[in-house]
Design a protein around this motif. Sequence first.
Motif, PDB file in Angstrom:
ATOM      1  N   PHE A 134      48.808  84.761  42.964  1.00 33.84           N
ATOM      2  CA  PHE A 134      50.163  84.480  43.443  1.00 33.84           C
ATOM      3  C   PHE A 134      51.076  85.701  43.399  1.00 33.84           C
ATOM      4  CE2 PHE A 134      50.214  83.470  38.911  1.00 33.84           C
ATOM      5  CZ  PHE A 134      51.364  84.108  38.465  1.00 33.84           C
ATOM      6  N   TRP A 135      50.843  86.599  42.452  1.00 34.72           N
ATOM      7  CA  TRP A 135      51.818  87.681  42.241  1.00 34.72           C
ATOM      8  C   TRP A 135      51.806  88.721  43.361  1.00 34.72           C
ATOM      9  CZ3 TRP A 135      47.952  86.420  38.702  1.00 34.72           C
ATOM     10  CH2 TRP A 135      46.837  87.268  38.673  1.00 34.72           C
ATOM     11  N   ARG A 181      54.976  88.335  45.476  1.00 31.98           N
ATOM     12  CA  ARG A 181      56.322  88.595  44.967  1.00 31.98           C
ATOM     13  C   ARG A 181      56.991  89.684  45.810  1.00 31.98           C
ATOM     14  NH1 ARG A 181      54.722  88.779  38.509  1.00 31.98           N
ATOM     15  NH2 ARG A 181      55.101  86.554  38.076  1.00 31.98           N
ATOM     16  N   LYS A 236      55.591  92.830  50.281  1.00 32.66           N
ATOM     17  CA  LYS A 236      54.763  92.121  49.306  1.00 32.66           C
ATOM     18  C   LYS A 236      53.554  92.982  48.956  1.00 32.66           C
ATOM     19  CE  LYS A 236      57.221  88.291  49.974  1.00 32.66           C
ATOM     20  NZ  LYS A 236      58.246  88.891  50.858  1.00 32.66           N
ATOM     21  N   TRP A 276      46.328  79.896  46.187  1.00 34.26           N
ATOM     22  CA  TRP A 276      47.313  80.812  45.626  1.00 34.26           C
ATOM     23  C   TRP A 276      48.371  81.224  46.631  1.00 34.26           C
ATOM     24  CZ3 TRP A 276      48.015  80.395  40.847  1.00 34.26           C
ATOM     25  CH2 TRP A 276      46.970  80.279  39.938  1.00 34.26           C
ATOM     26  N   ALA A 329      52.299  80.297  46.128  1.00 32.79           N
ATOM     27  CA  ALA A 329      53.328  81.339  46.180  1.00 32.79           C
ATOM     28  C   ALA A 329      54.438  80.992  47.163  1.00 32.79           C
ATOM     29  CB  ALA A 329      52.699  82.675  46.558  1.00 32.79           C
ATOM     30  N   PRO A 339      56.435  76.171  44.192  1.00 30.92           N
ATOM     31  CA  PRO A 339      56.003  77.579  44.242  1.00 30.92           C
ATOM     32  C   PRO A 339      56.355  78.312  42.952  1.00 30.92           C
ATOM     33  CG  PRO A 339      57.097  76.962  46.290  1.00 30.92           C
ATOM     34  CD  PRO A 339      57.329  75.833  45.318  1.00 30.92           C
ATOM     35  N   VAL A 348      56.600  81.706  42.781  1.00 31.60           N
ATOM     36  CA  VAL A 348      57.098  83.027  43.153  1.00 31.60           C
ATOM     37  C   VAL A 348      58.572  82.898  43.492  1.00 31.60           C
ATOM     38  CG1 VAL A 348      57.021  84.798  44.946  1.00 31.60           C
ATOM     39  CG2 VAL A 348      54.901  83.992  43.926  1.00 31.60           C
ATOM     40  N   ASP A 373      59.476  85.307  38.643  1.00 34.38           N
ATOM     41  CA  ASP A 373      58.876  86.631  38.775  1.00 34.38           C
ATOM     42  C   ASP A 373      58.840  87.446  37.482  1.00 34.38           C
ATOM     43  OD1 ASP A 373      58.381  86.021  41.370  1.00 34.38           O
ATOM     44  OD2 ASP A 373      59.833  87.397  42.245  1.00 34.38           O
TER      45      ASP A 373
END
Length: 324
Positions: free
Chosen positions: A183-184, A187, A194, A216, A220, A250, A252, A257
């Motif tokens: 997921f990160w 961000r 991204k 994922w 996100a 979500p 994100v 974060d």
Amino acid sequence: MENSRRTFLKRAGLGVSAALLSPYLFSCQGSKLGGGPFHDLGIQLYSLRDLITEDPLKTLETIRKIGYTHVETFGVDAEASKFWNLSVPELKKVLDDNGLKTHSGHYDMSKYLSRTQSAKENIEKYIEIAHSLGQSYVVAPVTPMDDINNLSVADYQFAAEQLNKAGELAKTAGLKIGYHNHFWEFRSLPNGTKGLDILIAFTEPSLVDFELDLYWIEKAGYSAQSYFEKYPGRFSMWHLKDMDKKFTTPVVGEKYDKTGFMDIMKEIRYAEVGTGAIDFVNIASYADKAGLKYAFVEQDDIYMPNKFESVKKSFDYVQKFLTK
């Protein structure tokens, strides 16, 4: 999915399962097979990590009897060249004996992709092992995990450069490098982009492909379809993983974060493919645009007592609704 992922991804499952093989599992090979990635369906073996560690032979035999035609490996001991106490030649024989192929494997590259780590994983050894198994892709399953809340543009650019270098090495053996998201990577960074976009933009399509984890990207807050439209042909592999309908928020955005990883994991719950919130039928219609070659069922945590029953449920859904 190597040691770094074991460390950071908190498991909420049932622990080691002594899943009994139900008789119905042995009558499932009648599922029609075709030439498409949903007909010829794979499974990421991490889904059954407890079972394959306990009994790799029986686990692989049962996977084939359910109807899966190929597997994605994880957890190699590169120094010993072993998976679950099987040497690479032994594993290849077990796969061959059961009519299973392996097109892709997850190989820990978290140090190799890190700007701060001086010691690096042996990419050449990974390529050698993958080639011996007949795999086409050596996939990085996760970013450097030491500080995911502070990954920067420079970190992703460095990782992209490293993926390209690994891709050049893999090319000499007729393989490609892959990258699997969480997921990160979605961000927002200071320049508004991204992490996944940076990795895609700064890697060579001839050297590096992407394995999109459908859970994922949805978790996100983004759609797989939007990335297929934006980057056609870059997503040769998909992970089919569903989302519990009660856990769709979500993870994100401003609220999450800088949140601790384990706190975020409290918002995570998976489901068998077709039983959750993800619209796989619509996503599957983008297979050609994405460049899909291989699809894998994966479920990071299985909550059913019989894990084979769980992966059969996902298999049956794909065969019923996603095959053309």
